[in-house]
Design a protein around this motif. Sequence first.
Motif, PDB file in Angstrom:
ATOM      1  N   VAL A  60       0.840  -1.207   0.000  1.00  0.00           N
ATOM      2  CA  VAL A  60       0.000   0.000   0.000  1.00  0.00           C
ATOM      3  C   VAL A  60       0.870   1.249   0.000  1.00  0.00           C
ATOM      4  O   VAL A  60       0.593   2.214  -0.736  1.00  0.00           O
ATOM      5  CB  VAL A  60      -0.961  -0.015   1.206  1.00  0.00           C
ATOM      6  N   ASP A  61       1.929   1.243   0.791  1.00  0.00           N
ATOM      7  CA  ASP A  61       2.849   2.403   0.824  1.00  0.00           C
ATOM      8  C   ASP A  61       3.471   2.632  -0.547  1.00  0.00           C
ATOM      9  O   ASP A  61       3.592   3.778  -1.004  1.00  0.00           O
ATOM     10  CB  ASP A  61       3.950   2.172   1.857  1.00  0.00           C
ATOM     11  N   GLN A  62       3.886   1.556  -1.213  1.00  0.00           N
ATOM     12  CA  GLN A  62       4.492   1.667  -2.538  1.00  0.00           C
ATOM     13  C   GLN A  62       3.492   2.187  -3.565  1.00  0.00           C
ATOM     14  O   GLN A  62       3.820   3.041  -4.388  1.00  0.00           O
ATOM     15  CB  GLN A  62       5.043   0.302  -2.972  1.00  0.00           C
ATOM     16  N   LEU A  63       2.270   1.679  -3.526  1.00  0.00           N
ATOM     17  CA  LEU A  63       1.232   2.130  -4.455  1.00  0.00           C
ATOM     18  C   LEU A  63       0.929   3.612  -4.251  1.00  0.00           C
ATOM     19  O   LEU A  63       0.779   4.368  -5.219  1.00  0.00           O
ATOM     20  CB  LEU A  63      -0.044   1.313  -4.265  1.00  0.00           C
ATOM     21  N   GLN A  64       0.847   4.021  -3.010  1.00  0.00           N
ATOM     22  CA  GLN A  64       0.555   5.411  -2.687  1.00  0.00           C
ATOM     23  C   GLN A  64       1.639   6.336  -3.249  1.00  0.00           C
ATOM     24  O   GLN A  64       1.356   7.390  -3.820  1.00  0.00           O
ATOM     25  CB  GLN A  64       0.474   5.546  -1.162  1.00  0.00           C
ATOM     26  N   LYS A  65       2.882   5.898  -3.102  1.00  0.00           N
ATOM     27  CA  LYS A  65       4.015   6.673  -3.610  1.00  0.00           C
ATOM     28  C   LYS A  65       3.967   6.771  -5.135  1.00  0.00           C
ATOM     29  O   LYS A  65       4.207   7.839  -5.708  1.00  0.00           O
ATOM     30  CB  LYS A  65       5.314   5.987  -3.160  1.00  0.00           C
ATOM     31  N   HIS A  66       3.658   5.674  -5.803  1.00  0.00           N
ATOM     32  CA  HIS A  66       3.672   5.647  -7.271  1.00  0.00           C
ATOM     33  C   HIS A  66       2.458   6.370  -7.866  1.00  0.00           C
ATOM     34  O   HIS A  66       2.590   7.085  -8.860  1.00  0.00           O
ATOM     35  CB  HIS A  66       3.689   4.203  -7.761  1.00  0.00           C
ATOM     36  N   LEU A  67       1.290   6.195  -7.260  1.00  0.00           N
ATOM     37  CA  LEU A  67       0.054   6.744  -7.830  1.00  0.00           C
ATOM     38  C   LEU A  67      -0.172   8.199  -7.436  1.00  0.00           C
ATOM     39  O   LEU A  67      -0.919   8.915  -8.111  1.00  0.00           O
ATOM     40  CB  LEU A  67      -1.145   5.901  -7.396  1.00  0.00           C
ATOM     41  N   GLY A  68       0.433   8.620  -6.338  1.00  0.00           N
ATOM     42  CA  GLY A  68       0.255  10.004  -5.912  1.00  0.00           C
ATOM     43  C   GLY A  68      -1.102  10.292  -5.310  1.00  0.00           C
ATOM     44  O   GLY A  68      -1.517  11.460  -5.224  1.00  0.00           O
ATOM     45  N   VAL A  69      -1.817   9.262  -4.915  1.00  0.00           N
ATOM     46  CA  VAL A  69      -3.108   9.424  -4.241  1.00  0.00           C
ATOM     47  C   VAL A  69      -3.143   8.501  -3.028  1.00  0.00           C
ATOM     48  O   VAL A  69      -2.319   7.599  -2.893  1.00  0.00           O
ATOM     49  CB  VAL A  69      -4.299   9.082  -5.176  1.00  0.00           C
ATOM     50  N   LYS A  70      -4.103   8.743  -2.160  1.00  0.00           N
ATOM     51  CA  LYS A  70      -4.250   7.896  -0.975  1.00  0.00           C
ATOM     52  C   LYS A  70      -4.711   6.502  -1.398  1.00  0.00           C
ATOM     53  O   LYS A  70      -5.618   6.367  -2.215  1.00  0.00           O
ATOM     54  CB  LYS A  70      -5.258   8.511  -0.008  1.00  0.00           C
ATOM     55  N   VAL A  71      -4.076   5.475  -0.859  1.00  0.00           N
ATOM     56  CA  VAL A  71      -4.462   4.091  -1.128  1.00  0.00           C
ATOM     57  C   VAL A  71      -4.881   3.447   0.194  1.00  0.00           C
ATOM     58  O   VAL A  71      -4.161   3.529   1.191  1.00  0.00           O
ATOM     59  CB  VAL A  71      -3.301   3.288  -1.755  1.00  0.00           C
ATOM     60  N   VAL A  72      -6.045   2.845   0.189  1.00  0.00           N
ATOM     61  CA  VAL A  72      -6.605   2.247   1.404  1.00  0.00           C
ATOM     62  C   VAL A  72      -6.812   0.758   1.194  1.00  0.00           C
ATOM     63  O   VAL A  72      -7.396   0.337   0.182  1.00  0.00           O
ATOM     64  CB  VAL A  72      -7.956   2.914   1.773  1.00  0.00           C
ATOM     65  N   TYR A  73      -6.329  -0.031   2.139  1.00  0.00           N
ATOM     66  CA  TYR A  73      -6.576  -1.481   2.102  1.00  0.00           C
ATOM     67  C   TYR A  73      -7.869  -1.774   2.850  1.00  0.00           C
ATOM     68  O   TYR A  73      -8.044  -1.376   4.004  1.00  0.00           O
ATOM     69  CB  TYR A  73      -5.406  -2.231   2.743  1.00  0.00           C
ATOM     70  N   VAL A  74      -8.786  -2.452   2.174  1.00  0.00           N
ATOM     71  CA  VAL A  74     -10.092  -2.777   2.748  1.00  0.00           C
ATOM     72  C   VAL A  74     -10.165  -4.289   2.969  1.00  0.00           C
ATOM     73  O   VAL A  74     -10.302  -5.052   2.013  1.00  0.00           O
ATOM     74  CB  VAL A  74     -11.235  -2.331   1.808  1.00  0.00           C
ATOM     75  N   PRO A  75     -10.063  -4.760   4.207  1.00  0.00           N
ATOM     76  CA  PRO A  75     -10.140  -6.207   4.441  1.00  0.00           C
ATOM     77  C   PRO A  75     -11.555  -6.732   4.204  1.00  0.00           C
ATOM     78  O   PRO A  75     -12.537  -6.011   4.389  1.00  0.00           O
ATOM     79  CB  PRO A  75      -9.735  -6.343   5.915  1.00  0.00           C
ATOM     80  N   VAL A  76     -11.653  -7.983   3.790  1.00  0.00           N
ATOM     81  CA  VAL A  76     -12.957  -8.623   3.587  1.00  0.00           C
ATOM     82  C   VAL A  76     -12.978  -9.936   4.371  1.00  0.00           C
ATOM     83  O   VAL A  76     -11.937 -10.487   4.719  1.00  0.00           O
ATOM     84  CB  VAL A  76     -13.244  -8.896   2.089  1.00  0.00           C
ATOM     85  N   ILE A  77     -14.177 -10.447   4.623  1.00  0.00           N
ATOM     86  CA  ILE A  77     -14.294 -11.604   5.521  1.00  0.00           C
ATOM     87  C   ILE A  77     -14.043 -12.939   4.830  1.00  0.00           C
ATOM     88  O   ILE A  77     -13.625 -13.901   5.463  1.00  0.00           O
ATOM     89  CB  ILE A  77     -15.671 -11.634   6.211  1.00  0.00           C
ATOM     90  N   ASP A  78     -14.311 -13.004   3.513  1.00  0.00           N
ATOM     91  CA  ASP A  78     -14.091 -14.264   2.813  1.00  0.00           C
ATOM     92  C   ASP A  78     -13.924 -14.016   1.320  1.00  0.00           C
ATOM     93  O   ASP A  78     -13.990 -12.874   0.857  1.00  0.00           O
ATOM     94  CB  ASP A  78     -15.230 -15.262   3.085  1.00  0.00           C
ATOM     95  N   TYR A  79     -13.704 -15.093   0.566  1.00  0.00           N
ATOM     96  CA  TYR A  79     -13.444 -14.971  -0.873  1.00  0.00           C
ATOM     97  C   TYR A  79     -14.625 -14.324  -1.599  1.00  0.00           C
ATOM     98  O   TYR A  79     -14.456 -13.460  -2.459  1.00  0.00           O
ATOM     99  CB  TYR A  79     -13.181 -16.354  -1.465  1.00  0.00           C
ATOM    100  N   GLY A  80     -15.826 -14.760  -1.267  1.00  0.00           N
ATOM    101  CA  GLY A  80     -17.022 -14.226  -1.928  1.00  0.00           C
ATOM    102  C   GLY A  80     -17.185 -12.737  -1.700  1.00  0.00           C
ATOM    103  O   GLY A  80     -17.653 -12.017  -2.588  1.00  0.00           O
ATOM    104  N   ALA A  81     -16.809 -12.272  -0.518  1.00  0.00           N
ATOM    105  CA  ALA A  81     -16.934 -10.845  -0.208  1.00  0.00           C
ATOM    106  C   ALA A  81     -16.006 -10.007  -1.074  1.00  0.00           C
ATOM    107  O   ALA A  81     -16.338  -8.884  -1.460  1.00  0.00           O
ATOM    108  CB  ALA A  81     -16.630 -10.612   1.271  1.00  0.00           C
TER     109      ALA A  81
END
Length: 297
Positions: A60-81
């Motif tokens: 996420v830190d690397q993506l934020q640096k490369h894209l120049g925008v805030k990147v947020v990791y959103v956890p999910v409960i299972d594969y289907g979610a």
Amino acid sequence: MNTPRRTLLALSSLLALSALLALSALAPLAQAQAQETVIRVSGIPDENPTELARKYKPLVDQLQKHLGVKVVYVPVIDYGAAVSALGAGKIDFAWLGGFTFVQAKVMSGARPVVMRDIDREFHSVFIASAASGISKPEELRGKSFAFGAKSSTSGHLFPRHFLETTWRIDPDKDFAGAPVYSGAHDATVKMVESGKVQAGAVNIEVWKRMESKQQFDPAKVRAIWTTPAFVDYVWAARKDLPAETVKKFADAFLTLDMNDPAEKAVLDLQGAKKFVPAKVEDFAVIEQVGRSTGLLK
């Protein structure tokens, strides 16, 4: 009221209405532009939450640096979610297994973006408890068995496919009771180690990591067979993302350099030496296997 004044009031009302309509028309555009200032990523929970957090934080830190925008990791409960969240637009990009990508493509038009170099030739490992006496796949008949998540490519789809086509074992009829679904690869290893089931199938990368870090007792659980290669994990984009956003996201992975210490750390955590472009055609075999096993309707 005289005519000029009525005309002026009517003109003012018309101008106010036009301004309101213009603002209404621009609102969706403004909302879309606002959304592009935050990129939301997620992924299938194929390992325990602690391990997932360890892998995603540097990425996420690397993506934020490369894209120049805030990147947020959103956890999910299972594969289907993960599949549902991508289709509903709650996340922009998702790290999916090959089979969950096919599900997302069929359900909501998800697009493949990039994959690791190792994902073009991935493997599952069949494991067994030492106490079971199982030493080869033919001996799995009549034994208790655990898959990972039901939508897992390397923890269910291909292990089931190879059991049926190579060993003529029907998991729903030939095991000692119905197969167990652990939900994650590391959970499968621990179930076999503890003796809750006699055998199981896991992602080869998880097996290697747990083996190297001594996260199971090798006297209690061992590998008995490695499957032929198949295509697996991929970063996928939701259908309606702008092409420019998808390209920037892809470039963030394709330009990762093993000679840069920070970027090497990201690649190491992802289990790759580099990322490569992914195409829809790469997953045609997975779709065929999914339909042949009845897991994809």
